[in-house]
Design a protein around this motif. Structure first.
Motif, PDB file in Angstrom:
ATOM      1  N   UNK B   2       3.427   5.365  -6.431  1.00  0.00           N
ATOM      2  CA  UNK B   2       3.007   6.664  -6.963  1.00  0.00           C
ATOM      3  C   UNK B   2       3.259   6.738  -8.461  1.00  0.00           C
ATOM      4  N   UNK B   3       4.284   6.035  -8.896  1.00  0.00           N
ATOM      5  CA  UNK B   3       4.615   6.051 -10.319  1.00  0.00           C
ATOM      6  C   UNK B   3       3.467   5.432 -11.116  1.00  0.00           C
ATOM      7  N   UNK B   4       2.926   4.342 -10.614  1.00  0.00           N
ATOM      8  CA  UNK B   4       1.832   3.665 -11.327  1.00  0.00           C
ATOM      9  C   UNK B   4       0.599   4.552 -11.418  1.00  0.00           C
ATOM     10  N   UNK B   5       0.182   5.099 -10.302  1.00  0.00           N
ATOM     11  CA  UNK B   5      -1.061   5.882 -10.320  1.00  0.00           C
ATOM     12  C   UNK B   5      -0.841   7.190 -11.074  1.00  0.00           C
ATOM     13  N   UNK B   6       0.373   7.721 -11.024  1.00  0.00           N
ATOM     14  CA  UNK B   6       0.646   8.954 -11.768  1.00  0.00           C
ATOM     15  C   UNK B   6       0.529   8.690 -13.271  1.00  0.00           C
ATOM     16  N   UNK B   7       1.110   7.580 -13.701  1.00  0.00           N
ATOM     17  CA  UNK B   7       1.039   7.258 -15.134  1.00  0.00           C
ATOM     18  C   UNK B   7      -0.405   6.964 -15.526  1.00  0.00           C
ATOM     19  N   UNK B   8      -1.108   6.252 -14.677  1.00  0.00           N
ATOM     20  CA  UNK B   8      -2.507   5.906 -14.985  1.00  0.00           C
ATOM     21  C   UNK B   8      -3.355   7.178 -15.095  1.00  0.00           C
ATOM     22  N   UNK B   9      -3.138   8.088 -14.147  1.00  0.00           N
ATOM     23  CA  UNK B   9      -3.891   9.350 -14.186  1.00  0.00           C
ATOM     24  C   UNK B   9      -3.588  10.121 -15.460  1.00  0.00           C
ATOM     25  N   UNK B  10      -2.306  10.176 -15.809  1.00  0.00           N
ATOM     26  CA  UNK B  10      -1.925  10.903 -17.024  1.00  0.00           C
ATOM     27  C   UNK B  10      -2.517  10.229 -18.257  1.00  0.00           C
TER      28      UNK B  10
END
Lengths: 228, 157
Positions: B2-10
């Motif tokens: 979730x950390x990866x996709x959250x950062x990518x989305x941001x």
């Protein structure tokens, strides 16, 4: 004609995005992280575990305990309390009336790892499978016929120092909640409060499931994964 | 995960690693505080991403960054592709650059729908959850966005 949607997906895979920083580490560490086994738990315990760790940390602050008075996983209500209620250590296990497996009030999800239980109990929409004997319980599996929070179903009381970890169960959409370490109290409908062992609670296909026993998180997740 | 996709989305919203990190961290913190309101049984990832994307949008707005987002794509051939001619490589890279430019120029609502759906590979329901709109709204934003992109990039471009 070009497939624009495919082009966009390919473009998304090629976007230059900096390496993800470890921003979750800012939240600090929780007690569960000190016990974490990096070989296997790392793949199971998502970054969500940090969130749970923060929850525990925040709960220790008297000014902010309001955040954690109430927490729900499926039909199970979890309350973080400063002091656990007094529980008779020899409280006999009471989880409902004994029934035959075939008489469960709803179709049970079954684990091909555990096999048939030694005893089955039902209390309303709560079915408990007992492995072992009522006096020497090896494992309790509880299925609640709902994943909607309903106060009459089940309640768990935790000391603020109890370690909570959200874990990913392969094949299950939502994370499960792993409760380990400090004793906690579980209250099932119509039963006196009793001390509980390590517990994993999760939801799957409209049910709330929990397994409880002297087992570690890896074994608990492996068992949870086998429920279908 | 979730950390990866959250950062990518941001990052897709802010196009700034620093802002993306701040937004993702703030989003995680807000998610933690709001966890008691998370409805069990609902998918967790879109719920978390919605908070993170909202944080990222707020940061982008507060910084008054109205310039187009400055995303970059790798200028390289994809693994498994047959070795292209130099001309084909140049044309493919040019088309990717133009496509990314065109996405960057889209109105924010369409761009976020495109980014969620294709760059983050979310389905329409997840995209709707992340953006806080109905699935029908996602469909129409995607359709308008794709139509814009097709206008900007004809097949022979």
């Amino acid at each position: 004609m070009r497939d624009l949607e495919r082009e966009l997906r390919e473009l998304g895979a090629e976007l230059v995005v900096p390496a993800t920083p470890d921003f979750a580490a800012r939240f600090g560490s929780g007690p569960h992280q000190e016990r974490a086994d990096p070989r296997s738990r790392r793949r199971l315990v998502l970054v969500l575990a940090v969130i749970a760790a923060v929850i525990v940390g925040v709960a220790a602050s008297p000014a902010r305990t309001g955040i954690l008075r109430f927490f729900g996983i499926g039909a199970e209500r979890i309350e973080l309390v400063d002091r656990l209620p007094a529980v008779q250590p020899e409280t006999p296990l009471f989880v409902g009336s004994e029934i035959d497996l075939a008489d469960a009030p709803f179709p049970l999800q079954r684990s091909d790892v555990l096999g048939d239980p030694d005893h089955v109990y039902a209390s309303g929409d709560v079915v408990t499978l007992l492995y072992g004997s009522p006096k020497r319980v090896r494992l309790l599996v509880t299925e609640i016929g709902s994943d909607e929070l309903r106060p009459e179903f089940a309640k768990k009381l935790l000391a603020v120092s109890t370690a909570l970890t959200l874990v990913r169960i392969p094949g299950v959409v939502d994370p499960g909640l792993w409760v380990e370490g400090e004793p906690h109290v579980v209250v099932l409908p119509g039963a006196p409060p009793r001390l509980a062992s390590n517990t994993l609670v999760w939801t799957n296909d409209g049910r709330t499931l929990r397994i409880e026993g002297e087992l570690g998180v890896d074994d608990a997740v492996r068992i949870a994964e086998s429920f279908r | 995960m979730h950390q990866d996709i959250a950062f990518r989305a941001a990052y897709l919203v802010t196009a700034s690693a620093e802002d993306a990190e701040e937004a993702a961290a703030a989003g995680f913190l807000k998610a933690q505080r709001a966890l008691a309101r998370f409805r069990p049984g609902k998918p967790f990832r879109p719920w978390l991403l919605a908070i993170v994307v909202n944080e990222a949008r707020n940061r982008r707005r507060s910084a008054s960054r109205h310039e187009r987002i400055g995303l970059r794509a790798l200028a390289q051939d994809r693994p498994g592709d047959a070795a292209p001619s130099p001309e084909a490589s140049v044309l493919a890279a040019e088309r990717r650059r133009r496509l990314l430019d065109a996405v960057s120029e889209l109105p924010e609502k369409q761009r976020l729908a495109i980014a969620c759906r294709y760059f983050l590979d979310l389905d329409e329901a997840e995209t709707a959850n992340v953006l806080g709109v109905r699935p029908g709204t996602v469909k129409s934003r995607l359709a308008r966005g794709l139509a814009h992109l097709r206008e900007e990039l004809p097949d022979d471009a």
